[in-house]
Design a protein around this motif. Structure first.
Motif, PDB file in Angstrom:
ATOM      1  N   ALA A 190     -53.778  26.116 -63.437  1.00 21.32           N
ATOM      2  CA  ALA A 190     -54.142  27.475 -63.042  1.00 21.32           C
ATOM      3  C   ALA A 190     -53.640  27.795 -61.633  1.00 21.32           C
ATOM      4  CB  ALA A 190     -55.660  27.648 -63.110  1.00 21.32           C
ATOM      5  N   ALA A 191     -53.568  26.765 -60.778  1.00 24.26           N
ATOM      6  CA  ALA A 191     -53.082  26.960 -59.411  1.00 24.26           C
ATOM      7  C   ALA A 191     -51.578  26.792 -59.308  1.00 24.26           C
ATOM      8  CB  ALA A 191     -53.779  25.984 -58.470  1.00 24.26           C
ATOM      9  N   GLU A 192     -50.890  26.622 -60.477  1.00 21.28           N
ATOM     10  CA  GLU A 192     -49.438  26.491 -60.554  1.00 21.28           C
ATOM     11  C   GLU A 192     -48.932  25.264 -59.781  1.00 21.28           C
ATOM     12  OE1 GLU A 192     -47.670  30.147 -59.365  1.00 21.28           O
ATOM     13  OE2 GLU A 192     -48.209  31.180 -61.229  1.00 21.28           O
ATOM     14  N   CYS A 193     -49.657  24.139 -59.927  1.00 18.47           N
ATOM     15  CA  CYS A 193     -49.239  22.880 -59.314  1.00 18.47           C
ATOM     16  C   CYS A 193     -48.552  22.001 -60.354  1.00 18.47           C
ATOM     17  CB  CYS A 193     -50.448  22.131 -58.740  1.00 18.47           C
ATOM     18  SG  CYS A 193     -51.203  22.947 -57.319  1.00 18.47           S
ATOM     19  N   ILE A 194     -47.749  21.075 -59.895  1.00 16.57           N
ATOM     20  CA  ILE A 194     -47.123  20.088 -60.771  1.00 16.57           C
ATOM     21  C   ILE A 194     -48.103  18.935 -60.978  1.00 16.57           C
ATOM     22  CG2 ILE A 194     -45.180  18.481 -61.014  1.00 16.57           C
ATOM     23  CD1 ILE A 194     -43.603  20.348 -59.139  1.00 16.57           C
ATOM     24  N   ILE A 195     -48.245  18.473 -62.204  1.00 16.10           N
ATOM     25  CA  ILE A 195     -49.233  17.441 -62.540  1.00 16.10           C
ATOM     26  C   ILE A 195     -48.504  16.160 -62.941  1.00 16.10           C
ATOM     27  CG2 ILE A 195     -51.189  16.857 -64.032  1.00 16.10           C
ATOM     28  CD1 ILE A 195     -51.320  20.004 -64.512  1.00 16.10           C
ATOM     29  N   SER A 196     -48.989  15.015 -62.408  1.00 15.62           N
ATOM     30  CA  SER A 196     -48.444  13.697 -62.762  1.00 15.62           C
ATOM     31  C   SER A 196     -49.600  12.813 -63.208  1.00 15.62           C
ATOM     32  CB  SER A 196     -47.731  13.065 -61.565  1.00 15.62           C
ATOM     33  OG  SER A 196     -47.402  11.721 -61.834  1.00 15.62           O
ATOM     34  N   VAL A 197     -49.535  12.358 -64.453  1.00 14.25           N
ATOM     35  CA  VAL A 197     -50.571  11.475 -65.007  1.00 14.25           C
ATOM     36  C   VAL A 197     -49.879  10.188 -65.451  1.00 14.25           C
ATOM     37  CG1 VAL A 197     -52.380  11.182 -66.721  1.00 14.25           C
ATOM     38  CG2 VAL A 197     -51.896  13.459 -65.795  1.00 14.25           C
ATOM     39  N   LYS A 198     -50.296   9.055 -64.855  1.00 14.28           N
ATOM     40  CA  LYS A 198     -49.653   7.768 -65.156  1.00 14.28           C
ATOM     41  C   LYS A 198     -50.712   6.708 -65.408  1.00 14.28           C
ATOM     42  CE  LYS A 198     -46.304   4.456 -63.341  1.00 14.28           C
ATOM     43  NZ  LYS A 198     -45.454   4.084 -62.184  1.00 14.28           N
ATOM     44  N   PRO A 199     -50.705   6.087 -66.607  1.00 16.94           N
ATOM     45  CA  PRO A 199     -51.665   4.999 -66.877  1.00 16.94           C
ATOM     46  C   PRO A 199     -51.359   3.786 -66.007  1.00 16.94           C
ATOM     47  CG  PRO A 199     -50.637   5.799 -68.904  1.00 16.94           C
ATOM     48  CD  PRO A 199     -49.857   6.366 -67.772  1.00 16.94           C
ATOM     49  N   ASN A 200     -52.410   3.118 -65.566  1.00 18.64           N
ATOM     50  CA  ASN A 200     -52.269   1.892 -64.773  1.00 18.64           C
ATOM     51  C   ASN A 200     -53.312   0.890 -65.251  1.00 18.64           C
ATOM     52  OD1 ASN A 200     -51.523   0.044 -62.821  1.00 18.64           O
ATOM     53  ND2 ASN A 200     -52.871   0.927 -61.270  1.00 18.64           N
ATOM     54  N   GLY A 201     -52.998   0.188 -66.342  1.00 23.56           N
ATOM     55  CA  GLY A 201     -53.964  -0.722 -66.940  1.00 23.56           C
ATOM     56  C   GLY A 201     -55.088   0.057 -67.570  1.00 23.56           C
ATOM     57  N   ALA A 202     -56.330  -0.269 -67.161  1.00 22.38           N
ATOM     58  CA  ALA A 202     -57.492   0.427 -67.704  1.00 22.38           C
ATOM     59  C   ALA A 202     -57.770   1.733 -66.975  1.00 22.38           C
ATOM     60  CB  ALA A 202     -58.724  -0.476 -67.621  1.00 22.38           C
ATOM     61  N   GLU A 203     -57.029   2.009 -65.877  1.00 20.25           N
ATOM     62  CA  GLU A 203     -57.259   3.208 -65.078  1.00 20.25           C
ATOM     63  C   GLU A 203     -56.105   4.192 -65.251  1.00 20.25           C
ATOM     64  OE1 GLU A 203     -57.660   1.518 -61.218  1.00 20.25           O
ATOM     65  OE2 GLU A 203     -59.818   1.174 -61.441  1.00 20.25           O
ATOM     66  N   THR A 204     -56.275   5.390 -64.687  1.00 16.49           N
ATOM     67  CA  THR A 204     -55.251   6.435 -64.770  1.00 16.49           C
ATOM     68  C   THR A 204     -55.013   7.016 -63.388  1.00 16.49           C
ATOM     69  OG1 THR A 204     -55.987   6.994 -67.005  1.00 16.49           O
ATOM     70  CG2 THR A 204     -54.615   8.607 -65.855  1.00 16.49           C
ATOM     71  N   ILE A 205     -53.735   7.051 -62.977  1.00 16.87           N
ATOM     72  CA  ILE A 205     -53.382   7.637 -61.678  1.00 16.87           C
ATOM     73  C   ILE A 205     -53.018   9.103 -61.900  1.00 16.87           C
ATOM     74  CG2 ILE A 205     -51.765   7.547 -59.754  1.00 16.87           C
ATOM     75  CD1 ILE A 205     -51.440   4.567 -60.327  1.00 16.87           C
ATOM     76  N   LEU A 206     -53.795   9.996 -61.284  1.00 17.59           N
ATOM     77  CA  LEU A 206     -53.611  11.445 -61.447  1.00 17.59           C
ATOM     78  C   LEU A 206     -53.241  12.044 -60.097  1.00 17.59           C
ATOM     79  CD1 LEU A 206     -53.837  14.156 -62.991  1.00 17.59           C
ATOM     80  CD2 LEU A 206     -56.295  14.087 -62.535  1.00 17.59           C
ATOM     81  N   LYS A 207     -52.079  12.701 -60.051  1.00 23.65           N
ATOM     82  CA  LYS A 207     -51.618  13.361 -58.824  1.00 23.65           C
ATOM     83  C   LYS A 207     -51.240  14.812 -59.146  1.00 23.65           C
ATOM     84  CE  LYS A 207     -49.472   9.216 -56.824  1.00 23.65           C
ATOM     85  NZ  LYS A 207     -48.185   8.630 -56.335  1.00 23.65           N
ATOM     86  N   ILE A 208     -51.412  15.678 -58.139  1.00 24.90           N
ATOM     87  CA  ILE A 208     -50.887  17.046 -58.264  1.00 24.90           C
ATOM     88  C   ILE A 208     -49.990  17.309 -57.054  1.00 24.90           C
ATOM     89  CG2 ILE A 208     -52.879  17.848 -59.574  1.00 24.90           C
ATOM     90  CD1 ILE A 208     -53.819  19.298 -57.058  1.00 24.90           C
ATOM     91  N   MET A 209     -48.922  18.067 -57.271  1.00 29.76           N
ATOM     92  CA  MET A 209     -47.942  18.352 -56.213  1.00 29.76           C
ATOM     93  C   MET A 209     -47.632  19.834 -56.181  1.00 29.76           C
ATOM     94  SD  MET A 209     -45.631  15.099 -57.286  1.00 29.76           S
ATOM     95  CE  MET A 209     -46.312  15.264 -58.934  1.00 29.76           C
ATOM     96  N   LYS A 210     -47.291  20.322 -55.021  1.00 27.96           N
ATOM     97  CA  LYS A 210     -46.917  21.720 -54.874  1.00 27.96           C
ATOM     98  C   LYS A 210     -45.511  21.944 -55.428  1.00 27.96           C
ATOM     99  CE  LYS A 210     -49.643  22.300 -50.654  1.00 27.96           C
ATOM    100  NZ  LYS A 210     -49.588  22.538 -49.188  1.00 27.96           N
ATOM    101  N   LYS A 211     -45.300  23.103 -56.008  1.00 24.92           N
ATOM    102  CA  LYS A 211     -43.961  23.466 -56.474  1.00 24.92           C
ATOM    103  C   LYS A 211     -43.060  23.781 -55.299  1.00 24.92           C
ATOM    104  CE  LYS A 211     -45.069  25.214 -61.088  1.00 24.92           C
ATOM    105  NZ  LYS A 211     -44.985  26.380 -62.010  1.00 24.92           N
ATOM    106  N   ALA A 212     -41.810  23.385 -55.406  1.00 19.11           N
ATOM    107  CA  ALA A 212     -40.872  23.657 -54.315  1.00 19.11           C
ATOM    108  C   ALA A 212     -40.650  25.153 -54.188  1.00 19.11           C
ATOM    109  CB  ALA A 212     -39.541  22.951 -54.595  1.00 19.11           C
ATOM    110  N   VAL A 213     -40.592  25.623 -52.918  1.00 13.37           N
ATOM    111  CA  VAL A 213     -40.382  27.053 -52.682  1.00 13.37           C
ATOM    112  C   VAL A 213     -38.925  27.407 -52.939  1.00 13.37           C
ATOM    113  CG1 VAL A 213     -40.542  28.896 -50.973  1.00 13.37           C
ATOM    114  CG2 VAL A 213     -42.203  27.009 -50.954  1.00 13.37           C
TER     115      VAL A 213
END
Length: 487
Positions: free
Chosen positions: A463-486
């Motif tokens: 909804a905030a127009e961010c880039i989403i990165s979801v990466k499994p890491n064993g039993a856990e999940t690494i979730l990152k959001i990044m700003k879109k390039a201007v």
């Protein structure tokens, strides 16, 4: 009433004339206050107060937790100068019935010093070469006095072998000479005269003066590290001036040290020794192809061994670094050595979830050693782990988007499972602050989020127009959001 020093030193508050529990004339007595050796030997003396309520004496016939439950320990203590070892009907030993026990035994032994100071009887032959001077030796021993059925000293009783350096003053002269006549896995008995043992003074009260000692020794292993020890004591100028052969022998000494530490389970000491060997070889100056080949072979071994140490330490990234360094060593080397490096490289890649890289490294190893079962088993393991990892990843993505389902009208509706309103509010505020902060380009969320919470964060980020990165890491999940390039 006589106070036993061993009990007083431990402060257990027990007084007895005789510790034999079968002696009813001298029962064990408890005191109101424990005593120490210092109390007893003080000029003012010590007062013994007998406790009114006496606890029942311990039954010494109880065999629970018997100390002598180790078969090898029992065997090592099953003989002595007063046992059947000397009751031999052999004609040579039976010619003089009045001879002392050690004298009878000495007739069957070989003189190791030329003056009868150290006599040897081989009990079980060893393997390999003789133990060199200044080697580190790991061994078990038991020491007996004449006509004594029990040892006055024994590493078996302590439950830990001795590890000493020969010719370094760490052993009695006779014991040093005795061990140097042995080989790995050998068991032998030695009669050591007082001049090679405790001398005229002895070691009172256990060892009388001018006493001959009977030793039974079992050599477990030894390592020749003399060159490494000598190199370790050189200053920087002497190290620089050392020849290639001197550096090679020193590096091999550290290699042997590292192997010994590794087999003992001391990974940190093994790592240090392997690194030391590698540094010495990397600093060596070469004058011909032969020296380059010897240096390269040892360097690959050290990097390979370091990779195994880091695998055992659960540090796969550092193991990969060592493997890369090993594979980068110039020259033509044996297939076995290179295959081992690729094998450990594949294991490290698998631990990092780089299954493609793991398969590639293991296939390299398999081409070099096509019939090696360990490589084949590891390839199968990588395939199974990759399939399991992909299944977990698919399940995670499925659970992530389960809270949003398609209704019969074709619109997205919320599933029954929902996050708490407070969590939604915190996520929205966090993302808004992230967007407003000009110096932040990336925001990582906790890896412990549930699939429903991950779905909530993902929806807010979209909804905030961010880039989403979801990466499994064993039993856990690494979730990152990044700003879109201007643009």
């Amino acid at each position: 009433m006589d106070v036993r020093e061993s009990d007083m030193a431990q402060g257990i508050g027990t007084v007895a004339r005789d510790m034999n529990c079968d002696d009813e004339n001298y029962p064990i007595v408890q005191l109101t206050k424990s005593l120490t050796i210092k109390d007893v030997y003080s000029e003012s003396g010590a007062i013994l107060e007998i406790a009114e309520n006496q606890k029942p004496s311990k039954d010494c016939t109880d065999d629970n937790g018997n100390f002598f439950n180790d078969e090898s320990l029992f065997k090592s203590l099953s003989f002595g100068a007063g046992n059947a070892l000397f009751d031999d009907d052999d004609e040579d030993s039976g010619s003089d019935d009045d001879a002392e026990a050690f004298e009878k035994l000495s007739r069957k032994m070989e003189d190791m010093t030329g003056d009868g100071g150290v006599l040897k009887m081989e009990v079980r032959p060893g393997i390999g070469g003789d133990i060199p001077s200044r080697a580190y030796v790991t061994f078990h021993y038991s020491a007996y006095l004449q006509y004594s059925d029990e040892p006055f000293d024994s590493s078996w009783l302590r439950g830990k072998p001795e590890k000493k350096k020969l010719d370094f003053g760490e052993l009695l002269p006779g014991l040093n000479i005795a061990i140097k006549t042995m080989r790995k896995d050998e068991t032998a008995r030695f009669l050591v005269k007082s001049s090679y043992a405790f001398g005229k003074l002895g070691c009172q009260p256990r060892i009388p003066s001018n006493e001959t000692i009977l030793y039974e020794i079992y050599v477990i292993s030894f390592i020749d590290c003399d060159a490494a020890d000598v190199y370790e004591n050189l200053d920087s100028k002497e190290e620089h001036a050392a020849t290639f052969q001197e550096k090679l022998e020193a590096a091999r000494g550290f290699h042997r040290k590292g192997n010994e530490h590794y087999h003992e389970g001391n990974l940190f000491a093994a790592k240090d020794a392997y690194f030391r060997a590698a540094w010495i070889m990397e600093d060596a100056h070469l004058k011909d192809e032969k020296e380059e080949e010897e240096r390269g072979t040892l360097l690959i071994k050290m990097h390979s061994n370091l990779a195994q140490v880091f695998l055992d330490m659960n540090e796969p990234a550092r193991a990969c670094t060592r493997c890369n360094k090993g594979l980068a060593v110039r020259g033509v080397h044996s297939k076995d050595l290179i295959a081992k490096v690729y094998f450990r490289y594949g294991k490290a890649k698998c631990m990092l979830h780089d299954f493609k890289g793991a398969r590639k490294a293991l296939l390299h190893a398999q081409r070099l050693k096509p019939n090696n079962m360990d490589i084949s088993s590891e390839l199968e393991m990588v395939l199974l782990k990759e399939q399991k990892y992909e299944a977990q990843e698919q399940l995670m993505y499925k659970q992530m988007f389960e809270p949003l389902v398609q209704s019969s009208a074709g619109t997205l509706t919320e599933n029954v499972v929902k996050v708490r309103p407070e969590f939604e509010r915190v996520v929205e505020q966090t993302i808004l602050r992230f967007i407003a902060e000009p110096n932040m380009n990336e925001l990582q969320f906790p890896s412990s989020l549930s699939p429903v919470e991950i779905a909530c964060v993902t929806a807010a980020a979209k909804a905030a127009e961010c880039i989403i990165s979801v990466k499994p890491n064993g039993a856990e999940t690494i979730l990152k959001i990044m700003k879109k390039a201007v643009q």
